[in-house]
Design a protein around this motif. Sequence first.
Motif, PDB file in Angstrom:
ATOM      1  N   UNK A   1       4.176  13.035  27.668  1.00  0.00           N
ATOM      2  CA  UNK A   1       5.129  12.749  28.740  1.00  0.00           C
ATOM      3  C   UNK A   1       6.079  11.641  28.315  1.00  0.00           C
ATOM      4  N   UNK A   2       5.528  10.655  27.612  1.00  0.00           N
ATOM      5  CA  UNK A   2       6.348   9.559  27.083  1.00  0.00           C
ATOM      6  C   UNK A   2       6.149   9.505  25.577  1.00  0.00           C
ATOM      7  N   UNK A   3       7.249   9.476  24.851  1.00  0.00           N
ATOM      8  CA  UNK A   3       7.192   9.423  23.377  1.00  0.00           C
ATOM      9  C   UNK A   3       8.459   8.724  22.911  1.00  0.00           C
ATOM     10  N   UNK A   4       8.351   7.418  22.763  1.00  0.00           N
ATOM     11  CA  UNK A   4       9.527   6.613  22.424  1.00  0.00           C
ATOM     12  C   UNK A   4       9.292   5.821  21.148  1.00  0.00           C
ATOM     13  N   UNK A   5      10.367   5.613  20.414  1.00  0.00           N
ATOM     14  CA  UNK A   5      10.377   4.691  19.283  1.00  0.00           C
ATOM     15  C   UNK A   5      11.161   3.471  19.752  1.00  0.00           C
ATOM     16  N   UNK A   6      10.516   2.306  19.692  1.00  0.00           N
ATOM     17  CA  UNK A   6      11.177   1.099  20.200  1.00  0.00           C
ATOM     18  C   UNK A   6      11.084   0.001  19.143  1.00  0.00           C
ATOM     19  N   UNK A   7      11.954  -0.983  19.278  1.00  0.00           N
ATOM     20  CA  UNK A   7      11.875  -2.145  18.392  1.00  0.00           C
ATOM     21  C   UNK A   7      11.822  -3.403  19.238  1.00  0.00           C
ATOM     22  N   UNK A   8      11.209  -4.404  18.700  1.00  0.00           N
ATOM     23  CA  UNK A   8      11.027  -5.635  19.455  1.00  0.00           C
ATOM     24  C   UNK A   8      10.680  -6.775  18.504  1.00  0.00           C
ATOM     25  N   UNK A   9      10.818  -7.971  19.031  1.00  0.00           N
ATOM     26  CA  UNK A   9      10.449  -9.148  18.239  1.00  0.00           C
ATOM     27  C   UNK A   9      10.454 -10.363  19.123  1.00  0.00           C
ATOM     28  N   UNK A  10       9.995 -11.482  18.592  1.00  0.00           N
ATOM     29  CA  UNK A  10       9.956 -12.702  19.370  1.00  0.00           C
ATOM     30  C   UNK A  10      11.295 -13.419  19.347  1.00  0.00           C
ATOM     31  N   UNK A  11      11.481 -14.292  20.318  1.00  0.00           N
ATOM     32  CA  UNK A  11      12.649 -15.179  20.347  1.00  0.00           C
ATOM     33  C   UNK A  11      12.138 -16.611  20.439  1.00  0.00           C
ATOM     34  N   UNK A  12      13.057 -17.554  20.278  1.00  0.00           N
ATOM     35  CA  UNK A  12      12.704 -18.978  20.399  1.00  0.00           C
ATOM     36  C   UNK A  12      11.532 -19.346  19.502  1.00  0.00           C
ATOM     37  N   UNK A  13      11.550 -18.858  18.262  1.00  0.00           N
ATOM     38  CA  UNK A  13      10.479 -19.176  17.334  1.00  0.00           C
ATOM     39  C   UNK A  13      10.412 -20.677  17.091  1.00  0.00           C
ATOM     40  N   UNK A  14       9.213 -21.212  17.102  1.00  0.00           N
ATOM     41  CA  UNK A  14       8.976 -22.635  16.843  1.00  0.00           C
ATOM     42  C   UNK A  14       7.875 -22.691  15.788  1.00  0.00           C
ATOM     43  N   UNK A  15       8.275 -22.814  14.539  1.00  0.00           N
ATOM     44  CA  UNK A  15       7.360 -22.619  13.418  1.00  0.00           C
ATOM     45  C   UNK A  15       6.911 -23.928  12.812  1.00  0.00           C
ATOM     46  N   UNK A  16       5.616 -24.061  12.572  1.00  0.00           N
ATOM     47  CA  UNK A  16       5.088 -25.178  11.805  1.00  0.00           C
ATOM     48  C   UNK A  16       5.221 -24.909  10.320  1.00  0.00           C
ATOM     49  N   UNK A  17       4.837 -25.888   9.551  1.00  0.00           N
ATOM     50  CA  UNK A  17       4.828 -25.742   8.099  1.00  0.00           C
ATOM     51  C   UNK A  17       3.855 -24.631   7.699  1.00  0.00           C
ATOM     52  N   UNK A  18       4.310 -23.702   6.876  1.00  0.00           N
ATOM     53  CA  UNK A  18       3.401 -22.690   6.349  1.00  0.00           C
ATOM     54  C   UNK A  18       2.602 -23.266   5.189  1.00  0.00           C
ATOM     55  N   UNK A  19       1.323 -22.902   5.144  1.00  0.00           N
ATOM     56  CA  UNK A  19       0.446 -23.261   4.031  1.00  0.00           C
ATOM     57  C   UNK A  19      -0.054 -21.977   3.382  1.00  0.00           C
ATOM     58  N   UNK A  20      -0.118 -21.983   2.065  1.00  0.00           N
ATOM     59  CA  UNK A  20      -0.590 -20.801   1.348  1.00  0.00           C
ATOM     60  C   UNK A  20      -1.809 -21.115   0.516  1.00  0.00           C
ATOM     61  N   UNK A  21      -2.470 -20.046   0.057  1.00  0.00           N
ATOM     62  CA  UNK A  21      -3.650 -20.257  -0.763  1.00  0.00           C
ATOM     63  C   UNK A  21      -4.267 -18.951  -1.209  1.00  0.00           C
ATOM     64  N   UNK A  22      -5.525 -19.048  -1.572  1.00  0.00           N
ATOM     65  CA  UNK A  22      -6.267 -17.896  -2.073  1.00  0.00           C
ATOM     66  C   UNK A  22      -7.061 -17.270  -0.944  1.00  0.00           C
ATOM     67  N   UNK A  23      -7.335 -15.973  -1.083  1.00  0.00           N
ATOM     68  CA  UNK A  23      -8.049 -15.290  -0.013  1.00  0.00           C
ATOM     69  C   UNK A  23      -9.077 -14.326  -0.574  1.00  0.00           C
ATOM     70  N   UNK A  24     -10.137 -14.148   0.217  1.00  0.00           N
ATOM     71  CA  UNK A  24     -11.124 -13.089  -0.023  1.00  0.00           C
ATOM     72  C   UNK A  24     -11.182 -12.258   1.248  1.00  0.00           C
ATOM     73  N   UNK A  25     -11.425 -10.962   1.080  1.00  0.00           N
ATOM     74  CA  UNK A  25     -11.384 -10.075   2.242  1.00  0.00           C
ATOM     75  C   UNK A  25     -12.354  -8.923   2.031  1.00  0.00           C
ATOM     76  N   UNK A  26     -13.222  -8.715   3.017  1.00  0.00           N
ATOM     77  CA  UNK A  26     -14.131  -7.568   3.007  1.00  0.00           C
ATOM     78  C   UNK A  26     -13.808  -6.733   4.248  1.00  0.00           C
TER      79      UNK A  26
END
Lengths: 270, 270, 270, 270
Positions: free
Chosen positions: B201-226
């Motif tokens: 009955x409903x089948x739509x393709x939509x786009x969206x995103x945030x506004x007023x982003x307030x970002x802290x300092x990004x930190x990076x590193x190593x990762x493990x994932x299971x």
Amino acid sequence: MTELNGFLAPKTPSGNSAIIPEMPWHYSGTLLTVEYLTDAANVRALLPPELDLADDEPGAVALIWADWQSCSSDFEELLDPDRSQYLETFVVVRCKFEGVTYSRCVAIWVTKDFAMARGWFQGYPKKLGSMHVTRVYNRGKATPRLEAGATFGASLAAYDHRLATAKVTLTGPVESNGFVNGHKMLHNRWVPSITPGAGNSLDQLITMGGVDLDLGQAWGGNAELILGDSQWDELGSILPVSKILGGYYREVGTTFNGGTLIADRSNPSV
Amino acid sequence: MTELNGFLAPKTPSGNSAIIPEMPWHYSGTLLTVEYLTDAANVRALLPPELDLADDEPGAVALIWADWQSCSSDFEELLDPDRSQYLETFVVVRCKFEGVTYSRCVAIWVTKDFAMARGWFQGYPKKLGSMHVTRVYNRGKATPRLEAGATFGASLAAYDHRLATAKVTLTGPVESNGFVNGHKMLHNRWVPSITPGAGNSLDQLITMGGVDLDLGQAWGGNAELILGDSQWDELGSILPVSKILGGYYREVGTTFNGGTLIADRSNPSV
Amino acid sequence: MTELNGFLAPKTPSGNSAIIPEMPWHYSGTLLTVEYLTDAANVRALLPPELDLADDEPGAVALIWADWQSCSSDFEELLDPDRSQYLETFVVVRCKFEGVTYSRCVAIWVTKDFAMARGWFQGYPKKLGSMHVTRVYNRGKATPRLEAGATFGASLAAYDHRLATAKVTLTGPVESNGFVNGHKMLHNRWVPSITPGAGNSLDQLITMGGVDLDLGQAWGGNAELILGDSQWDELGSILPVSKILGGYYREVGTTFNGGTLIADRSNPSV
Amino acid sequence: MTELNGFLAPKTPSGNSAIIPEMPWHYSGTLLTVEYLTDAANVRALLPPELDLADDEPGAVALIWADWQSCSSDFEELLDPDRSQYLETFVVVRCKFEGVTYSRCVAIWVTKDFAMARGWFQGYPKKLGSMHVTRVYNRGKATPRLEAGATFGASLAAYDHRLATAKVTLTGPVESNGFVNGHKMLHNRWVPSITPGAGNSLDQLITMGGVDLDLGQAWGGNAELILGDSQWDELGSILPVSKILGGYYREVGTTFNGGTLIADRSNPSV
């Protein structure tokens, strides 16, 4: 190219990730029901304008605790029972549309995500809640038996606010576990446009009901009911009790295999 | 006649029972991200046919644990914080449509019903899950500090099956907390007909995103994932890790205030 | 023969199954406190006969919401954070024993089993509950900042009954986050005989407190507090509010490494 | 002076806040049991040195899912059923002490705090967990009936790690639902000194069992069982399955009214 499968999202090639599988969906459970009267204007205020009040007892309300086990047609959910068992508490009124009387769920809380998703598809306005209802066991002292004098308790909370507390004492077998939830359901399915203020992309009136009903003996009795509210949930304030009609307990089985579109006012261009 | 109000069901005269309030919705939180490569064919298999793979690193995946506090524009949820706080773990890939590169969420688990409802409205394929992520406190020994060597753990389970376990060790500040979740989202909103087999009955393709982003300092590193799977959730089987790209931690604030319809294939007559 | 290990049961050769590990236990967290006065007779009624009321403000009560991350000395819990994070709400009064003034916890609800077990060992009368408290994030609009005017909400429920709802609005930095929880704790450890009516096998008075305190700046302000009761939990009925003293917020770190036996009335022969 | 009352803490004048009420405690429920053999050395490793292995089948283990409703002698818990209903999964072996064969619970997970507290009093080494077991309903298709061919599933998780998954298919009525949990229980009650390293303030060996047993027909059948471990819980590693003996289902009622001290090694002076 691989096809995406799944009755609802998330869709994957296998379809196994879908929050709910294809219909039909089978249900085995118990229903504890309290029926009461509120002012008919309270019911009227919860109906969309195109619906009318029922002719008889238009202010009747049923508050129902269901303790379900459910599964799809391959019964696999029964073997990982966390995926099969849930409780729900729902509020049913009646309404009339084009001369036909329907039941209509105006509020409902459930304990699992698959139950929420089924409800949103069916037009049940489902939210999560925490609910409990006394069970009937066949052995020991920590249980009522299905007999006159049996007493059941039930509770409903959401966001840690108690919304309903009920007590039902059975007096004897009766013909039916109430009359308010006895018609086909008439529900709206609303999905707003992703654009703020643009109206509903989906706006349908649909009807649905169970098939293959397998009903146990209905028991009736006396009931007490205390309703509350919170910032997030209205119950006691919008459907206050003016008179208790009765309490009921019944074992039920049913299957859901879809419904019928009654009217459409969708605007998919938004 | 009283009007029914509420952004979503259940609708009442006050609108207060709606599972989610009107937009905008504000978010304050932290994001722990693990980015990795899978075979691009795995990403392709999760995209509807009308979408293409991204041009660069088409097999990149981001698995993100978000620890949120959120509220509507009257901030009332912050005072009953059960209604405000939730966690979510989501899986993001990228795709291309009509020449534009988008991010797209292909799986997501959350802890609260209001978050589920927002997601279904936004095209996030939300289910409930249980997730946890190490927090940063400013005092005492039972916490990492935001500094090189800080170690974070995270877990995701649904229906009592562990689906993901992650470990991120920070090495230093970086420019961004990954690139996979860096575009506007491209999502489908699907609601099947109440009639079995009758399509959407409903089948739509939509786009969206945030506004007023307030970002802290990004930190990076190593990762493990299971990554794991269950009968009800596919993760390790459909997006297996071929190479870890990195791990990230960032404090973020954002506001959601709607999106835009891109394409519609709804059939509201069913 | 293999030895059984574990600080508490269940004991196994590895000791890894124990519900709690060996001390010391580290804590990083935040405390939201509301202090108020009740009639001193209410406090007196909750003290064992051998304890006296405190000399100053004997009717003072602190209700504290703690949002903790905690771990043992190998810090492994931080990497599986479901095992590390919990909330607790506790009620503290003061008392006097042999001339020394102590703090004493008369009711406490927590969210995890390991926290319950630690409490029973320490003489905290722990039960499970559901509690929430507004958090301070550094980014976005869905959060107070640690500044004058910041508003916090908090709630406590058990068995789906709301027991406490609080609101604290900060006015400025202060010297301490209250005075009621500022002494060493004086607790009883009671374990009844397995034989009905035979008295207590274990009956000890012990004292304990944290070490290695790492305290953030205390903030003070105004508070509102609504207390309730249920069939299973007494709070508003036994410690009603006669006057609010103030509200506080503070980041804290501490370590627990045992306490001291003060008096013993155990009868291990039963 | 007001007296403090309550079977366990927290103690108040009314005694109503106690985490558990006075005995007796009544239970109505169902038991799904899988019995299997492990190497007897695995059982030996979980017994304190003063206990011996059972003479016959010393490596036999029962893993039992119980779905309970329980209450005290005033039955009030049945009317607020959140306080009455819980599940537990427990691991039972047998042992011998002074020539008598006992059952002994070496691991157990429950869903409620009152059940944890009862267990700690009784020497059951209880922790919280999440468990589910297929139920038998009398109506509909989403349920097994109590008949040959009926299939049950069961699961156990703790801290979002799956620890056990079971499947039982009934073949017919049998005399008993297994032999491992068929003796009086022999349990230790350990409470360490509040002083680190000072030994146990309470260290008792006690025996206990139910009274007023009300047993339904036992059904037996075939079983499958997968056991796991986590950092916090040992099951598959310490009691691995070498041979499945059988699966069972039974409705049971019982009452607990205390036990008997067998031996004491407490040191209340620490």
